[in-house]
Motif scaffolding. Structure first.
Motif, PDB file in Angstrom:
ATOM      1  N   LEU A   1      13.897   6.364  -4.996  1.00 10.34           N
ATOM      2  CA  LEU A   1      12.538   6.975  -4.305  1.00 10.34           C
ATOM      3  C   LEU A   1      12.007   8.148  -5.046  1.00 10.34           C
ATOM      4  O   LEU A   1      10.627   8.286  -5.338  1.00 10.34           O
ATOM      5  N   MET A   2      12.967   8.810  -5.695  1.00 11.73           N
ATOM      6  CA  MET A   2      12.536  10.046  -6.452  1.00 11.73           C
ATOM      7  C   MET A   2      11.749   9.615  -7.748  1.00 11.73           C
ATOM      8  O   MET A   2      10.898  10.147  -8.001  1.00 11.73           O
ATOM      9  N   CYS A   3      12.287   8.488  -8.363  1.00 12.56           N
ATOM     10  CA  CYS A   3      11.556   7.954  -9.549  1.00 12.56           C
ATOM     11  C   CYS A   3      10.300   7.504  -9.454  1.00 12.56           C
ATOM     12  O   CYS A   3       9.024   7.897 -10.047  1.00 12.56           O
ATOM     13  N   SER A   4      10.094   6.903  -7.864  1.00  7.76           N
ATOM     14  CA  SER A   4       8.705   6.447  -7.682  1.00  7.76           C
ATOM     15  C   SER A   4       7.863   7.861  -7.626  1.00  7.76           C
ATOM     16  O   SER A   4       6.772   7.557  -7.772  1.00  7.76           O
ATOM     17  N   TYR A   5       8.385   8.923  -6.874  1.00  2.00           N
ATOM     18  CA  TYR A   5       7.490  10.044  -6.836  1.00  2.00           C
ATOM     19  C   TYR A   5       7.387  10.668  -8.165  1.00  2.00           C
ATOM     20  O   TYR A   5       6.140  11.299  -8.339  1.00  2.00           O
ATOM     21  N   VAL A   6       8.020  10.449  -9.271  1.00  2.00           N
ATOM     22  CA  VAL A   6       7.706  10.804 -10.385  1.00  2.00           C
ATOM     23  C   VAL A   6       6.393  10.218 -10.870  1.00  2.00           C
ATOM     24  O   VAL A   6       5.655  10.650 -11.703  1.00  2.00           O
TER      25      VAL A   6
ATOM     26  N   SER B   1       6.345   4.128   2.110  1.00  2.00           N
ATOM     27  CA  SER B   1       5.707   5.356   1.878  1.00  2.00           C
ATOM     28  C   SER B   1       5.527   5.801   0.303  1.00  2.00           C
ATOM     29  O   SER B   1       4.578   6.318  -0.085  1.00  2.00           O
ATOM     30  N   SER B   2       6.521   5.432  -0.461  1.00  2.00           N
ATOM     31  CA  SER B   2       6.532   5.706  -1.895  1.00  2.00           C
ATOM     32  C   SER B   2       5.270   4.742  -2.518  1.00  2.00           C
ATOM     33  O   SER B   2       4.321   5.470  -3.296  1.00  2.00           O
ATOM     34  N   LEU B   3       5.108   3.295  -2.053  1.00  2.00           N
ATOM     35  CA  LEU B   3       3.976   2.571  -2.592  1.00  2.00           C
ATOM     36  C   LEU B   3       2.566   3.416  -2.135  1.00  2.00           C
ATOM     37  O   LEU B   3       1.550   3.214  -2.896  1.00  2.00           O
ATOM     38  N   THR B   4       2.561   3.411  -0.837  1.00  2.00           N
ATOM     39  CA  THR B   4       1.335   4.062  -0.218  1.00  2.00           C
ATOM     40  C   THR B   4       0.870   5.274  -0.979  1.00  2.00           C
ATOM     41  O   THR B   4      -0.343   5.707  -0.992  1.00  2.00           O
ATOM     42  N   ASP B   5       2.028   6.031  -1.293  1.00  2.00           N
ATOM     43  CA  ASP B   5       1.651   7.352  -1.758  1.00  2.00           C
ATOM     44  C   ASP B   5       0.928   7.223  -3.250  1.00  2.00           C
ATOM     45  O   ASP B   5      -0.391   7.749  -3.668  1.00  2.00           O
ATOM     46  N   MET B   6       1.137   6.267  -4.054  1.00  2.00           N
ATOM     47  CA  MET B   6       0.876   5.939  -5.327  1.00  2.00           C
ATOM     48  C   MET B   6      -0.779   5.325  -5.277  1.00  2.00           C
ATOM     49  O   MET B   6      -1.659   5.899  -5.619  1.00  2.00           O
TER      50      MET B   6
END
Length: 390
Positions: free
Chosen positions: A231-236, A369-374
Motif C-alpha cells: 500500500l505504501m508503494c501505491s501511495y508513492v 482507498s489506494s486506487l481511488t486516491d490515484m
C-alpha cells in the motif's frame, strides 16, 4: 473440555497420562471432536493414540484424517441415526431409543439401503406423530439436500445459512452416506471464515486462527508488514502523480486545501460500495451474472450522491470561504467524477476478483482507498487544467 485446551496442553496431558486414562478421554470425546484433536497433535502422539484404538475404529479414524482440512469430510461425524426403508415406525423408534445416546443428533434420521446409498430423510417429529404400522418409505422425504465429502467448508456453511438446517448428510461421489455435519460444527467454520474475511479486508496477510494475545509480536509484524508495504508503494505512485502537477499547484495554491477532502471522499465512497458488494456475494444475494445490474445501480446512486455533495461544497466554497466560482466548479466537478469513479471501482473490483478466483475481501478498504486516491488526484488536476486553463 479437553478438545478446547491449547494444543501444547493437550500434548502435555497425553504424554503424562496412562494408556487407560488416554482411552477414557478418547471415548468421552465425540467422534468429530476427536478427529479435530488428532489433526492438531504431532504425528508421534497420534500414533501412540491409534496403537491403543480398536482396529475397526482405527481404520475409520484414518479415513477421516485423510480428508483435506477445508472440505466437508473433515467436519463430518459418522455418529448418526440410519434407518431402513422397510422399517415400521415402531421399529424405527425402538432403534432410535437404542442408538440415540451415541448419536450426534436424533432430530433427523437418514434412510439408506444395504449398499449405504442415501434414499431419503425423516424427522423424529414425523415418526412420533405417525401411525405405528406405517413404513419409513411412506414417510421419508426424497428431495433432500446433501453435500459431497470434498465440497469446500465455506460452501457447506452457505447451505446451512440458506436453509437453516440442524444437520446435513455428507455423501461420496456414488451418493453413499458417509457422515453428517451438524450445525455446532459449522458455526466454528462460519466464525473462522468471517474472521478471515475481516482480517483480509483490513489488509492482514496470512490470517491466523490463533487468538490475538496468543500470537507473538513478530507474528503480528509478519502478517501486517507486507500488505502495508504494498500500500505504501501505491501511495508513492500517488505522490508521483501529485508531483507531476506541480505547475498547476504553484499557480493556484488554494487547490491543495481541497485535495484531502476529495481523496477521503473517494476512498470512503469506494469502501462503502465494496463492503456492500462483498457482503452481498458472501450471502448469495449477488452473483457474477448480476454485474450489469450492480453497475447500473451504482452509477445512479453515485450520481445522486455526487451531485448532493458537490452542491453543498459549491455553496461552502463560494459563500463561506469566498473562493472564485471557477475554483468551486473545479472542486465540485472533481467531487462528482471522483464519487462516480470510486463507487464503480468499489462495486466492480470485488466481482472481478471473484471472477478470477481471488478472495473478494482482498479488494476491500486498503486496496480500494489506494486506487481511488490515484483516480482522485488525476481527476482533480486534469479538471483544474481544463476549467482554470493552467
Amino acid at each position: 473440555v479437553f478438545s478446547y485446551l491449547p494444543i501444547e496442553d493437550q500434548v502435555a496431558i497425553i504424554n503424562a497420562i496412562t494408556d487407560k486414562e488416554m482411552h477414557f478421554i478418547m471415548d468421552e470425546l465425540a467422534f468429530d471432536d476427536m478427529i479435530d484433536v488428532l489433526e492438531e497433535l504431532p504425528a508421534n502422539v497420534v500414533d501412540k493414540i491409534l496403537e491403543k484404538t480398536p482396529r475397526d475404529e482405527r481404520k475409520l479414524i484414518n479415513t477421516f484424517l485423510n480428508y483435506p482440512d477445508t472440505c466437508a469430510g473433515s467436519l463430518m461425524t459418522p455418529d448418526y441415526i440410519s434407518l431402513q426403508k422397510d422399517m415400521t415406525v415402531t421399529q424405527a423408534l425402538a432403534y432410535i431409543k437404542k442408538e440415540g445416546m451415541d448419536s450426534e443428533t436424533v432430530y433427523t434420521c437418514y434412510v439408506k439401503d444395504k449398499g449405504r446409498t442415501l434414499l431419503g430423510i425423516v424427522s423424529l417429529r414425523t415418526l412420533v406423530i405417525a401411525d405405528d404400522e406405517l413404513r419409513i418409505s411412506e414417510l421419508m422425504h426424497t428431495d433432500f439436500v446433501s453435500v459431497n465429502v470434498y465440497d469446500d467448508q465455506e460452501e457447506v456453511s452457505e447451505i446451512f445459512k440458506k436453509y437453516g438446517f440442524l444437520a446435513i448428510p455428507v455423501v461420496d461421489k456414488e451418493n453413499r452416506l458417509v457422515g453428517i455435519i451438524t450445525v455446532d460444527d459449522i458455526l466454528d467454520v462460519i466464525e473462522e471464515e468471517t474472521t478471515e474475511d475481516f482480517e483480509r479486508m483490513a489488509g492482514v496477510m496470512d490470517a491466523s486462527d490463533k487468538d490475538y494475545l496468543d500470537m507473538s509480536v513478530w507474528h503480528h509484524v509478519r502478517n501486517r508488514l507486507p500488505w502495508l508495504f504494498l500500500l505504501m508503494c501505491s501511495y508513492v505512485i500517488t505522490g508521483g502523480i501529485i508531483s507531476s502537477f506541480e505547475t498547476v499547484l504553484s499557480q493556484v495554491i488554494s487547490l491543495v486545501a481541497y485535495l484531502p477532502m476529495l481523496m477521503g471522499t473517494g476512498g470512503n465512497s469506494g469502501s462503502q460500495s465494496a463492503t456492500l458488494i462483498i457482503r452481498g456475494m458472501s450471502v448469495d444475494e449477488i452473483d457474477l451474472s448480476d454485474a450489469g445490474k450492480v453497475l447500473w445501480k451504482e452509477l445512479r446512486v453515485s450520481a445522486i450522491i455526487g451531485i448532493a455533495l458537490s452542491s453543498l461544497n459549491f455553496i461552502r466554497i463560494c459563500w463561506i470561504e469566498h473562493q472564485g466560482p471557477m475554483i468551486a466548479l473545479t472542486v465540485c466537478g472533481a467531487m462528482l467524477g471522483i464519487v462516480i469513479a470510486a463507487k464503480v471501482i468499489g462495486s466492480m473490483l470485488p466481482m472481478l476478483a471473484k471472477k478470477i478466483g481471488v478472495d473478494p475481501a482482498l479488494m476491500a478498504t486498503p486496496t480500494i482507498s489506494s486506487l481511488t486516491d490515484m483516480v482522485s488526484v488525476i481527476t482533480y488536476f486534469m479538471l483544474a487544467r481544463i476549467i482554470l486553463g493552467i
